[in-house]
Design a protein around this motif. Structure first.
Motif, PDB file in Angstrom:
ATOM      1  N   GLN A 131       0.826  -1.219   0.000  1.00 54.02           N
ATOM      2  CA  GLN A 131       0.000   0.000   0.000  1.00 54.02           C
ATOM      3  C   GLN A 131       0.867   1.280   0.000  1.00 54.02           C
ATOM      4  O   GLN A 131       0.656   2.197  -0.795  1.00 54.02           O
ATOM      5  CB  GLN A 131      -0.837  -0.059   1.279  1.00 54.02           C
ATOM      6  N   LEU A 132       1.878   1.321   0.878  1.00 53.38           N
ATOM      7  CA  LEU A 132       2.755   2.500   0.950  1.00 53.38           C
ATOM      8  C   LEU A 132       3.711   2.542  -0.246  1.00 53.38           C
ATOM      9  O   LEU A 132       3.930   3.603  -0.836  1.00 53.38           O
ATOM     10  CB  LEU A 132       3.535   2.497   2.272  1.00 53.38           C
ATOM     11  N   ALA A 140       1.950   3.882  -3.275  1.00 59.44           N
ATOM     12  CA  ALA A 140       1.675   5.327  -3.155  1.00 59.44           C
ATOM     13  C   ALA A 140       2.946   6.136  -3.421  1.00 59.44           C
ATOM     14  O   ALA A 140       2.908   7.163  -4.104  1.00 59.44           O
ATOM     15  CB  ALA A 140       1.120   5.641  -1.765  1.00 59.44           C
ATOM     16  N   GLU A 150      -1.262   9.204   5.005  1.00 57.80           N
ATOM     17  CA  GLU A 150      -2.583   8.546   5.030  1.00 57.80           C
ATOM     18  C   GLU A 150      -2.457   7.087   4.642  1.00 57.80           C
ATOM     19  O   GLU A 150      -3.131   6.211   5.183  1.00 57.80           O
ATOM     20  CB  GLU A 150      -3.537   9.250   4.061  1.00 57.80           C
ATOM     21  N   GLU A 151      -1.571   6.800   3.689  1.00 52.30           N
ATOM     22  CA  GLU A 151      -1.441   5.441   3.154  1.00 52.30           C
ATOM     23  C   GLU A 151      -0.612   4.519   4.050  1.00 52.30           C
ATOM     24  O   GLU A 151      -0.494   3.325   3.759  1.00 52.30           O
ATOM     25  CB  GLU A 151      -0.788   5.491   1.768  1.00 52.30           C
ATOM     26  N   THR A 152      -0.004   5.053   5.098  1.00 52.07           N
ATOM     27  CA  THR A 152       0.869   4.229   5.945  1.00 52.07           C
ATOM     28  C   THR A 152       0.039   3.391   6.919  1.00 52.07           C
ATOM     29  O   THR A 152      -0.742   3.951   7.700  1.00 52.07           O
ATOM     30  CB  THR A 152       1.861   5.136   6.715  1.00 52.07           C
ATOM     31  N   PRO A 161      -1.601  12.883   2.585  1.00 47.11           N
ATOM     32  CA  PRO A 161      -1.280  11.884   1.560  1.00 47.11           C
ATOM     33  C   PRO A 161       0.219  11.838   1.267  1.00 47.11           C
ATOM     34  O   PRO A 161       0.910  12.864   1.400  1.00 47.11           O
ATOM     35  CB  PRO A 161      -2.030  12.369   0.317  1.00 47.11           C
TER      36      PRO A 161
END
Ligand SMILES: Cc1cc2nc3c(=O)[nH]c(=O)nc-3n(C[C@H](O)[C@H](O)[C@H](O)COP(=O)(O)O)c2cc1C
Length: 295
Positions: free
Chosen positions: A23-24, A27, A194-196, A284
């Motif tokens: 996920q991270l 991003a 946010e993505e962490t 973000p």
């Protein structure tokens, strides 16, 4: 050097154990940096699945972090030799056994180093680039500060050097470039993206931190780790001062990063660097990258 990485910016998102999951990584790749997948605690099957997940999410380059003391490191490298990835970053040991094999299949080998002696060893091995990581960084650290380390490593070796430790915005990137670094590796600044995938409590603790909020545990175990001070670190220092043996100290620390990730901010290890004092919001990944590289 950005061409060597194949990214828009000379930016590496440093591996974050158990945290820099696909996920991270995706991003960061989409924002123009090199995302680095953590392999801490993964089986080789899980590594394969996570690499597939990254490839499904982005066509941009990414890297896999190999912590060289992992018990299944040989298995993981065997997989990576059969299924090449754009780059690996290596830490906690020497990639001597397999650096050339990985390079022969087109994988860039980037070694994270804590001092000039290790930098010279890695240069002799022929790695593609170095990350000079100062002791103000979050996580497992050496003894040298970023400012002193980066200059001396650049003087000592003829390799592209990325600077790590205390980098938060375009000013700090420029400072490192002024010293001769080709780019930067950043960890703490990405903790509150946010993505962490960490608990909100961990993110808020990083946001609340000031310049002196971190401490270094693990000296007695030969494994120094920079993290935010809390009940666990107080307990650890008390045990260390009273001469507790390694088993007791490990008992306090083992599994503690997982507790922090899950939200136990008093009894977990909240790895973070000294620059946490300048982290002020959840936002973000793209905004964090834009602050580092506005143009
Ligand atoms: C929570 C956390 C976990 C980390 N885990 C790893 C890791 O598994 N492997 C590694 O090579 N570096 C690890 N690091 C170091 C980072 O990749 C990076 O070099 C460092 O955070 C840079 O300094 P900064 O924290 O001041 O940005 C970790 C850092 C943090 C904050």
């Amino acid at each position: 050097m950005t061409n060597v990485l194949g990214t828009k910016y000379p930016l590496i998102q440093g591996a974050l154990a158990q945290i820099s999951t696909p996920q991270l990584v995706i991003a960061v790749a989409k924002a123009g940096g090199l995302g680095v997948l953590t392999t801490a605690g993964l089986t080789t099957e899980q590594l394969a699945e996570q690499i597939d997940e990254i490839r499904a999410g982005t066509d941009q380059p990414f890297a896999v972090n190999l912590m060289l003391q992992q018990p299944n490191i040989v298995d993981m490298v065997t997989y990576l030799l059969a299924h090449p990835v754009p780059a690996v970053t290596t830490s906690a040991g020497s990639p001597k056994r397999f650096a050339q094999q990985l390079q022969a299949i087109g994988t860039k080998v980037i070694a994270v180093i804590p001092n000039v002696k290790v930098a010279q060893k890695m240069a002799a091995l022929g790695v593609d680039a170095l990350v000079a990581e100062g002791m103000e960084s979050g996580g497992h650290i050496g003894t040298q500060t970023t400012l002193s380390l980066v200059q001396q490593v650049i003087n000592a070796v003829d390799l592209p050097v990325f600077a790590a430790g205390g980098i938060i915005d375009a000013k700090s990137v420029l400072a490192m470039q002024a010293l001769g670094a080709v780019g930067v590796q950043v960890g703490t600044a990405f903790l509150t993206a946010e993505e962490t995938p960490i608990s909100d409590a961990y993110k808020q603790a990083v946001i609340q931190a000031g310049d002196t909020s971190t401490v270094v545990t693990g000296h007695a175990l030969g494994d120094a780790v920079r993290c935010l001070q809390n009940s666990l670190t107080a307990k650890y220092f008390e045990a260390e001062a009273s001469g507790a043996d390694a088993k007791v100290l490990h008992g306090l620390l083992d599994g503690s990063l997982g507790r922090a990730i899950a939200g136990d901010v008093e009894h977990g290890t909240l790895m973070a660097g000294q620059i946490a004092g300048m982290v002020s919001r959840i936002e973000p990944v793209a905004s964090i990258v834009h602050r580092l590289f506005p143009n």
